[in-house]
Enzyme design. Sequence first.
Site, short mmCIF file in Angstrom:
data_model
loop_
_atom_site.label_atom_id
_atom_site.label_comp_id
_atom_site.label_asym_id
_atom_site.label_seq_id
_atom_site.Cartn_x
_atom_site.Cartn_y
_atom_site.Cartn_z
N LYS A 171 -3.73 -11.66 14.45
CA LYS A 171 -3.51 -10.97 13.12
C LYS A 171 -2.27 -11.38 12.26
CE LYS A 171 -2.60 -8.06 10.47
NZ LYS A 171 -2.19 -8.19 9.22
N GLY A 224 7.72 -7.09 13.94
CA GLY A 224 7.50 -6.33 12.62
C GLY A 224 8.59 -5.21 12.47
N SER A 225 8.36 -4.31 11.80
CA SER A 225 9.08 -3.17 11.40
C SER A 225 9.12 -2.14 12.65
CB SER A 225 8.90 -2.46 10.20
OG SER A 225 7.37 -1.83 10.45
N ILE A 228 6.21 0.22 12.49
CA ILE A 228 4.87 -0.06 12.82
C ILE A 228 4.91 -0.23 14.19
CG2 ILE A 228 3.07 -1.66 12.46
CD1 ILE A 228 3.54 0.11 10.14
N GLY A 229 6.08 -0.68 14.84
CA GLY A 229 6.13 -0.92 16.47
C GLY A 229 6.09 0.35 17.00
N GLU A 246 8.99 -6.99 19.04
CA GLU A 246 10.42 -7.38 18.54
C GLU A 246 10.59 -6.87 17.06
OE1 GLU A 246 12.51 -8.93 16.14
OE2 GLU A 246 11.53 -10.76 16.36
N CYS A 280 14.57 -11.72 11.44
CA CYS A 280 14.71 -10.59 12.23
C CYS A 280 16.28 -10.70 12.68
CB CYS A 280 13.89 -10.76 13.30
SG CYS A 280 12.20 -10.90 13.13
N GLU A 379 18.12 -2.54 8.38
CA GLU A 379 17.82 -3.83 8.10
C GLU A 379 17.44 -3.96 6.38
OE1 GLU A 379 14.54 -5.39 10.27
OE2 GLU A 379 15.26 -7.04 10.84
P1 ADP Z 1 6.77 -5.31 6.88
O1 ADP Z 1 7.11 -4.21 6.17
O2 ADP Z 1 8.03 -6.27 6.94
O3 ADP Z 1 5.63 -6.20 6.10
P2 ADP Z 1 5.32 -4.43 9.19
O4 ADP Z 1 5.86 -4.04 10.47
O5 ADP Z 1 4.64 -3.58 8.17
O6 ADP Z 1 6.26 -5.32 8.48
O7 ADP Z 1 4.05 -5.61 9.30
C1 ADP Z 1 4.15 -6.73 10.55
C2 ADP Z 1 2.83 -6.98 10.95
O8 ADP Z 1 2.24 -5.78 11.19
C3 ADP Z 1 1.86 -7.48 9.81
O9 ADP Z 1 0.87 -8.51 10.24
C4 ADP Z 1 1.20 -6.27 9.34
O10 ADP Z 1 -0.06 -6.63 8.64
C5 ADP Z 1 1.06 -5.42 10.55
N1 ADP Z 1 0.70 -4.15 10.49
C6 ADP Z 1 1.07 -3.18 9.48
N2 ADP Z 1 0.54 -2.00 9.80
C7 ADP Z 1 0.04 -1.98 10.73
C8 ADP Z 1 -0.70 -0.88 11.70
N3 ADP Z 1 -0.69 0.12 11.20
N4 ADP Z 1 -1.20 -1.37 12.81
C9 ADP Z 1 -1.27 -2.73 13.04
N5 ADP Z 1 -0.58 -3.73 12.47
C10 ADP Z 1 0.01 -3.32 11.18
#
Ligand code: ADP
Length: 477
Positions: A171, A224-225, A228-229, A246, A280, A379
Amino acid sequence: MQLNFIANADVPSSSGRTLQVLDPSDGQPFDEIQRSNAADIDSAVRAARDCFEGVWHKVSAADRGRLLYKLSQKIAEHVDELALIEQRDCGKPVKQARADALALVRYFEFYAGACDKLHGETIPYQDGYSVFTWREPHGVTGHIIPWNYPMQIFGRSVGGALAAGNVCVVKPAEDACLSLIRVAQLAAEVGFPAGALNIVTGYGHEVGDALARHEGIDHISFTGSPKIGTLIQQVAAERHCPVTLELGGKSPQIIFADADLDAAIPVIINAIVQNAGQTCSAGSRVLIQRGIYEPLLERLGRAFEALRVGPAAMDLDVGPLIRQTQQQRVWDFLSDAQVAGIPMVAHGIVVDEAPETGFYQAPTLLRDVPVNHRLAQEEVFGPVLAAMQFADEDEAVALANATQFGLVAGVWTADGARQFRMAKRVRSGQVFINNYGAGGGVELPFGGVKSSGYGREKGFEALYGFTTLKTVAIKHG
Ligand code: ADP
């Protein structure tokens, strides 16, 4: 219009909906991707499972390696095309876009060679037993990729997973899908079986969430963030699905008074302006020993003033940020700095040719940032460098470790004993002495401690995370 790539076919989402793709250099739409849903994830996971249980698990490790190598060569033939896609989709200056495509080549080359070198062990046990271990693939691995380095993060994550014998459902971030769809098409062309590598695009909270929840996913790799992690971990915990996370950093570059400043300065600058600071492992804090604080800040300030920001195609020092919300995020940090009275040393210049509708931000150097201010803690994900000073080694260590993150650290000193001490005392997944980032470092295990996440990607180490260990004990008397 771009389609999903499932079972080696370009397929539309069952939702019938799409999302616009914007060019960060001018903020204008130029393409569309599928706004996929849980049903699309389900088809991708089924295709992956069929592949894994049908043909993939019968492919020998050596043949898997050959396939990965063929893909690396195919990508090498398409570096210009992929770089151009990435330049438009992510606003990356030409040099950066090419570096990403070349790193992708290198990831598949590295993991191609690693496929047949992933050994188990034999274990001495009681009399009459033979005991050994197998490293087995998880099965279907899910990969949630961010928008900052789509090709590089795909390479390290999917490259390692495929090498270890898994099949993948990917994804990409909604802002950065195009290059990865193309790479999956190239994989089909070199002979990856249908279902080995699937790409499903769309919003994180829709399709990313569906991927993380799907019972057919055996391992999740997320970059990612931290926010969301946390969600991914919670969702995965419900079915005890292993995850590799990460989650970014607030990485320090620590400059002692005996450092070779001529060597350090360009590296300090690059570590924060590369990819417009959307990295990152960006070196977003520079910790400077008291005796050289003023002279070094002056030199860094001059270097910042010389930085030029503009459209990706102009290939300047810095390109645009990925999207308007990211630009707003950086502005919010800078206005907080102003309110707190944090002095600005210098900033770069956005060139006149940059369209007003693009997402530009001049690199900015701030000084005397208090350790508890959010600019020293969070960050920014933009080209903003926070300078702070320290008196001695103990204070340098305390400052370096004074955030929730621990991804990368840089230490600049000519004192050999101090190099070792600092490498031991700084809490992070990687430490670079008298350098930073080490040229991409496909071979170097990468990942964090604390809120930077856990598990390691890159290097051979990643293969352990993409496998599960089975112990076989045979009683033969
Ligand atoms: P940023 O805020 O820098 O876009 P995110 O952590 O939101 O960082 O995004 C990193 C990845 O996680 C992207 O592919 C995003 O689409 C995906 N993502 C965002 N929200 C969710 C979620 N609730 N569940 C799974 N994947 C997500």
